[in-house]
Design a protein around this motif. Structure first.
Motif, PDB file in Angstrom:
ATOM      1  N   PRO A   1       0.822  -1.218   0.000  1.00  0.00           N
ATOM      2  CA  PRO A   1       0.000   0.000   0.000  1.00  0.00           C
ATOM      3  C   PRO A   1       0.852   1.262   0.000  1.00  0.00           C
ATOM      4  O   PRO A   1       0.761   2.109   0.888  1.00  0.00           O
ATOM      5  CB  PRO A   1      -0.816  -0.144   1.290  1.00  0.00           C
ATOM      6  CG  PRO A   1       0.060  -0.928   2.205  1.00  0.00           C
ATOM      7  CD  PRO A   1       0.804  -1.893   1.318  1.00  0.00           C
ATOM      8  N   LEU A   2       1.743   1.370  -0.992  1.00  0.00           N
ATOM      9  CA  LEU A   2       2.652   2.504  -1.114  1.00  0.00           C
ATOM     10  C   LEU A   2       2.559   3.078  -2.519  1.00  0.00           C
ATOM     11  O   LEU A   2       2.005   2.447  -3.436  1.00  0.00           O
ATOM     12  CB  LEU A   2       4.091   2.071  -0.826  1.00  0.00           C
ATOM     13  CG  LEU A   2       4.393   1.474   0.551  1.00  0.00           C
ATOM     14  CD1 LEU A   2       5.797   0.904   0.581  1.00  0.00           C
ATOM     15  CD2 LEU A   2       4.229   2.525   1.635  1.00  0.00           C
ATOM     16  N   LEU A   3       3.112   4.272  -2.709  1.00  0.00           N
ATOM     17  CA  LEU A   3       3.235   4.832  -4.051  1.00  0.00           C
ATOM     18  C   LEU A   3       4.413   4.150  -4.723  1.00  0.00           C
ATOM     19  O   LEU A   3       5.531   4.167  -4.217  1.00  0.00           O
ATOM     20  CB  LEU A   3       3.451   6.343  -3.981  1.00  0.00           C
ATOM     21  CG  LEU A   3       2.378   7.147  -3.249  1.00  0.00           C
ATOM     22  CD1 LEU A   3       2.671   8.629  -3.369  1.00  0.00           C
ATOM     23  CD2 LEU A   3       0.993   6.832  -3.764  1.00  0.00           C
ATOM     24  N   LYS A   4       4.163   3.564  -5.878  1.00  0.00           N
ATOM     25  CA  LYS A   4       5.172   2.718  -6.515  1.00  0.00           C
ATOM     26  C   LYS A   4       5.444   3.205  -7.935  1.00  0.00           C
ATOM     27  O   LYS A   4       4.526   3.614  -8.647  1.00  0.00           O
ATOM     28  CB  LYS A   4       4.688   1.268  -6.548  1.00  0.00           C
ATOM     29  CG  LYS A   4       4.348   0.717  -5.165  1.00  0.00           C
ATOM     30  CD  LYS A   4       3.661  -0.617  -5.237  1.00  0.00           C
ATOM     31  CE  LYS A   4       2.189  -0.511  -5.611  1.00  0.00           C
ATOM     32  NZ  LYS A   4       1.365   0.030  -4.531  1.00  0.00           N
ATOM     33  N   SER A   5       6.696   3.156  -8.334  1.00  0.00           N
ATOM     34  CA  SER A   5       7.090   3.510  -9.698  1.00  0.00           C
ATOM     35  C   SER A   5       8.028   2.433 -10.225  1.00  0.00           C
ATOM     36  O   SER A   5       8.928   1.978  -9.520  1.00  0.00           O
ATOM     37  CB  SER A   5       7.793   4.871  -9.735  1.00  0.00           C
ATOM     38  OG  SER A   5       6.947   5.889  -9.255  1.00  0.00           O
ATOM     39  N   ARG A   6       7.792   2.023 -11.468  1.00  0.00           N
ATOM     40  CA  ARG A   6       8.639   1.023 -12.108  1.00  0.00           C
ATOM     41  C   ARG A   6       9.580   1.715 -13.085  1.00  0.00           C
ATOM     42  O   ARG A   6       9.130   2.472 -13.936  1.00  0.00           O
ATOM     43  CB  ARG A   6       7.769  -0.005 -12.833  1.00  0.00           C
ATOM     44  CG  ARG A   6       8.564  -1.077 -13.575  1.00  0.00           C
ATOM     45  CD  ARG A   6       9.401  -1.843 -12.600  1.00  0.00           C
ATOM     46  NE  ARG A   6       9.704  -3.193 -13.053  1.00  0.00           N
ATOM     47  CZ  ARG A   6      10.909  -3.749 -12.950  1.00  0.00           C
ATOM     48  NH1 ARG A   6      11.910  -3.058 -12.452  1.00  0.00           N
ATOM     49  NH2 ARG A   6      11.103  -4.975 -13.330  1.00  0.00           N
ATOM     50  N   MET A   7      10.863   1.524 -12.891  1.00  0.00           N
ATOM     51  CA  MET A   7      11.853   2.027 -13.827  1.00  0.00           C
ATOM     52  C   MET A   7      12.488   0.862 -14.575  1.00  0.00           C
ATOM     53  O   MET A   7      12.329  -0.296 -14.189  1.00  0.00           O
ATOM     54  CB  MET A   7      12.937   2.820 -13.081  1.00  0.00           C
ATOM     55  CG  MET A   7      12.538   4.239 -12.720  1.00  0.00           C
ATOM     56  SD  MET A   7      11.415   4.336 -11.315  1.00  0.00           S
ATOM     57  CE  MET A   7      12.524   3.967  -9.968  1.00  0.00           C
TER      58      MET A   7
END
Length: 330
Positions: A243-249
């Motif tokens: 339950p976090l803000l997630k970004s895929r690089m």
């Protein structure tokens, strides 16, 4: 003998406002799926002007006042504090009031509950005034559509005030807009977003980080900061489900607490017009796209509308990059 310290202190509860995403979803439901359009418009007007429910329903047909050189104002009738006040109106709220006038039913003047005279009320239908029960029923209907828990109409007033405080409105202006007779009443909203507390917290946190010796910092890590083990953050679950803000690089991923907000630099390279890719990177881009699509669904399920939009923009950009790279290679 009775001393002042013997008197029990009353609990000081902060106002219950709607978070930004919940507020947006509720307004969307009231706008696009009203069961009772007049009641839905009343709730939208309450949110736009921070009115109490009694003040809202006691509005008269001539409540809008044009002041030369000073725009349009809403005359709020006597309410809980037995005082009248004027609230400024923007063009969007004026359009909302115009729509109310279009769909309301004309009827004979009705007795005013406070002024002891007959008046033409703004919210009337089929010869009757809109009731609090009708407004609550519409609010429950909109909350169900928006997927929200029970909401009271007074929370719309709290949401209005909280948004103003968060935008930096002065205490004096807030008191005038809400019709408060004491600064103490308005200060309850000020405590929600006390910038001084936030600044002191961040200053102390930075000092604490600087004074904490790094524990085997990785070479080249920014500032030698401590990196919390991933298992401690995710609880052993896949990082995509946390339950976090997630970004895929392309080379990894980023996890941030919701209170931090999305990173300003999240996926900045992918959106840069100077960014180029090669056919050998197509599998990496495809894998990144799969994760971005899953993160968009995860954000939507949690009601994080802005976060979901951010991932959808990345998906569109990845689709364009993949298509251009395949076209150049073919």
């Amino acid at each position: 003998m009775l001393f002042r310290d013997d008197i029990p202190k009353l609990p000081q509860v902060l106002p219950r406002y709607l978070p930004i995403d919940a507020d947006r979803r509720l307004q969307q439901a009231l706008t696009t799926h009203p069961a009772n359009e007049l009641a839905a418009l009343a709730l939208r007007l309450q949110r736009a002007c921070g009115l109490r429910i009694g003040e809202l329903l006691d509005l008269e047909l001539d409540c809008v006042h044009e002041i030369d050189g000073n725009g349009s104002w809403l005359k709020v009738p006597l309410g809980k504090m037995a005082t009248e006040r004027m609230v400024p109106l923007d063009d969007q709220t004026l359009e909302l009031i115009d729509r109310v006038i279009q769909i309301r039913s004309h009827c004979q003047p009705l007795p005013h509950p406070r002024y002891r005279r007959r008046a033409q009320f703004l919210f009337t239908y089929l010869g009757r005034r809109l009731t609090q029960q009708g407004v609550r029923a519409e609010l429950n209907h909109a909350a169900d559509i928006a997927g929200l828990d029970h909401i009271t109409s007074h929370q719309l007033r709290h949401t209005y005030a909280t948004a103003l405080v968060n935008a930096g409105v002065s205490l004096q202006a807030l008191m005038a807009l809400l019709g408060h007779v004491s600064a103490e009443m308005s200060l309850r909203y000020g405590r929600l977003f006390d910038t001084t507390i936030r600044e002191e917290y961040e200053r102390a946190l930075d000092l604490a980080k600087q004074n904490t010796p790094p524990q085997n910092p990785a070479p080249g890590s920014p500032g030698g900061r401590i990196q919390i083990p991933l298992a401690d953050i995710t609880g052993g679950r896949p990082w995509q489900d946390t339950p976090l803000l997630k970004s895929r690089m392309a080379g990894g991923f980023c996890l941030r607490a919701p209170a931090q907000g999305a990173c300003t630099y999240a996926n900045i390279c992918e959106h840069c017009p100077s960014y180029r890719t090669e056919p050998s990177s197509l599998p990496i881009l495809a894998a990144q796209r799969i994760d971005a699509e899953a993160l968009a669904r995860d954000a939507e399920s949690r009601g994080w509308i802005d976060e979901a939009d951010r991932h959808h923009k990345l998906l569109n950009r990845l689709d364009a990059l993949i298509a251009d790279t395949e076209a150049a290679a073919g």
